[in-house]
Design a protein around this motif. Structure first.
Motif, PDB file in Angstrom:
ATOM      1  N   GLU A 187       0.386  -8.508  -7.814  1.00 49.91           N
ATOM      2  CA  GLU A 187       0.460  -8.772  -6.368  1.00 49.91           C
ATOM      3  C   GLU A 187       0.742  -7.500  -5.573  1.00 49.91           C
ATOM      4  O   GLU A 187       0.143  -7.278  -4.516  1.00 49.91           O
ATOM      5  N   LEU A 188       1.645  -6.660  -6.073  1.00 49.92           N
ATOM      6  CA  LEU A 188       1.938  -5.390  -5.399  1.00 49.92           C
ATOM      7  C   LEU A 188       0.684  -4.528  -5.309  1.00 49.92           C
ATOM      8  O   LEU A 188       0.419  -3.886  -4.296  1.00 49.92           O
ATOM      9  N   CYS A 189      -0.081  -4.517  -6.387  1.00 53.64           N
ATOM     10  CA  CYS A 189      -1.305  -3.709  -6.425  1.00 53.64           C
ATOM     11  C   CYS A 189      -2.364  -4.246  -5.473  1.00 53.64           C
ATOM     12  O   CYS A 189      -3.067  -3.472  -4.821  1.00 53.64           O
ATOM     13  N   ILE A 190      -2.465  -5.560  -5.354  1.00 52.49           N
ATOM     14  CA  ILE A 190      -3.429  -6.162  -4.437  1.00 52.49           C
ATOM     15  C   ILE A 190      -3.114  -5.745  -3.005  1.00 52.49           C
ATOM     16  O   ILE A 190      -4.005  -5.335  -2.251  1.00 52.49           O
ATOM     17  N   GLU A 191      -1.854  -5.829  -2.632  1.00 50.83           N
ATOM     18  CA  GLU A 191      -1.447  -5.442  -1.279  1.00 50.83           C
ATOM     19  C   GLU A 191      -1.715  -3.956  -1.033  1.00 50.83           C
ATOM     20  O   GLU A 191      -2.239  -3.581   0.024  1.00 50.83           O
ATOM     21  N   LEU A 192      -1.341  -3.108  -1.994  1.00 46.33           N
ATOM     22  CA  LEU A 192      -1.614  -1.672  -1.869  1.00 46.33           C
ATOM     23  C   LEU A 192      -3.106  -1.416  -1.711  1.00 46.33           C
ATOM     24  O   LEU A 192      -3.529  -0.638  -0.850  1.00 46.33           O
ATOM     25  N   TYR A 193      -3.894  -2.057  -2.543  1.00 45.46           N
ATOM     26  CA  TYR A 193      -5.342  -1.863  -2.556  1.00 45.46           C
ATOM     27  C   TYR A 193      -5.949  -2.184  -1.188  1.00 45.46           C
ATOM     28  O   TYR A 193      -6.726  -1.391  -0.641  1.00 45.46           O
ATOM     29  N   MET A 194      -5.593  -3.333  -0.651  1.00 50.43           N
ATOM     30  CA  MET A 194      -6.128  -3.715   0.662  1.00 50.43           C
ATOM     31  C   MET A 194      -5.666  -2.749   1.747  1.00 50.43           C
ATOM     32  O   MET A 194      -6.468  -2.325   2.591  1.00 50.43           O
ATOM     33  N   ASN A 195      -4.372  -2.406   1.742  1.00 49.28           N
ATOM     34  CA  ASN A 195      -3.840  -1.510   2.770  1.00 49.28           C
ATOM     35  C   ASN A 195      -4.472  -0.131   2.720  1.00 49.28           C
ATOM     36  O   ASN A 195      -4.721   0.472   3.762  1.00 49.28           O
ATOM     37  N   VAL A 196      -4.742   0.362   1.543  1.00 52.44           N
ATOM     38  CA  VAL A 196      -5.321   1.702   1.406  1.00 52.44           C
ATOM     39  C   VAL A 196      -6.810   1.706   1.712  1.00 52.44           C
ATOM     40  O   VAL A 196      -7.291   2.484   2.535  1.00 52.44           O
ATOM     41  N   PHE A 197      -7.570   0.845   1.059  1.00 50.39           N
ATOM     42  CA  PHE A 197      -9.029   0.945   1.148  1.00 50.39           C
ATOM     43  C   PHE A 197      -9.628   0.272   2.379  1.00 50.39           C
ATOM     44  O   PHE A 197     -10.806   0.500   2.685  1.00 50.39           O
ATOM     45  N   ASN A 198      -8.847  -0.484   3.118  1.00 53.20           N
ATOM     46  CA  ASN A 198      -9.343  -1.050   4.375  1.00 53.20           C
ATOM     47  C   ASN A 198      -9.117  -0.099   5.547  1.00 53.20           C
ATOM     48  O   ASN A 198      -9.484  -0.416   6.673  1.00 53.20           O
ATOM     49  N   ARG A 199      -8.515   1.057   5.292  1.00 48.66           N
ATOM     50  CA  ARG A 199      -8.251   2.051   6.349  1.00 48.66           C
ATOM     51  C   ARG A 199      -9.107   3.294   6.131  1.00 48.66           C
ATOM     52  O   ARG A 199      -9.812   3.420   5.153  1.00 48.66           O
ATOM     53  N   GLU A 200      -8.966   4.227   7.070  1.00 52.20           N
ATOM     54  CA  GLU A 200      -9.633   5.528   6.949  1.00 52.20           C
ATOM     55  C   GLU A 200      -9.214   6.197   5.646  1.00 52.20           C
ATOM     56  O   GLU A 200      -8.067   6.041   5.243  1.00 52.20           O
ATOM     57  N   PRO A 201     -10.048   6.920   4.989  1.00 51.59           N
ATOM     58  CA  PRO A 201     -11.439   7.212   5.347  1.00 51.59           C
ATOM     59  C   PRO A 201     -12.438   6.200   4.773  1.00 51.59           C
ATOM     60  O   PRO A 201     -13.632   6.302   5.024  1.00 51.59           O
TER      61      PRO A 201
END
Length: 142
Positions: A13-27
């Protein structure tokens, strides 16, 4: 202090949240939903010979690395599929530390990095093209 713990279904779950937060933003500006990120990372977690680690600094999640090994004539070869660093922690050397920790673990397990892509000329001759959005890198660990 950096802590490296195995990536499991218990901390996915922690990784899912990190993944979305990182890859849904720039760049990257990708469009991961909770469901698609969960499917992506769950599929990876259940890949044969999976090896991944979640990293914490002072009990705060910094990022994760994940991939899997495949058998080759050299023995096991590791393919890194994901490296993700918390947006607020980027640019501070955490990604490099995560890679070095992964490399040390691979060396300890005697797992190598992929060999050269010697078949590239064959694919180019058959009208395949290099995908400019994808990068394949290699590092000799032994």
């Amino acid at each position: 202090m950096t802590e490296m713990i195995p990536l499991t279904s218990g901390n996915l779950e922690l990784c899912i949240e990190l993944y979305m937060n990182v890859f849904n933003r720039e760049p990257w500006n990708e469009r991961w939903t909770y469901e698609t990120a969960k499917e992506r990372l769950s599929d990876l977690l259940h890949t044969p010979k999976f090896l991944g680690f979640l990293f914490h600094v002072d009990h705060h999640p910094v990022g994760f690395v994940a991939g899997n090994s495949k058998v080759s004539y050299q023995g096991l070869t590791y393919y890194l599929a994901e490296l993700c660093v918390n947006n607020e922690m980027q640019g501070k050397g955490h990604g490099s530390k995560m890679l070095r920790s992964l490399e040390a673990e691979l060396q300890k397990r005697e797992i190598k990095s992929p060999n050269d892509g010697l078949a590239e000329a064959f694919y180019l001759k058959n009208d395949y093209v290099v995908n400019e959005d994808r990068v394949v890198m290699k590092k000799n660990l032994f």
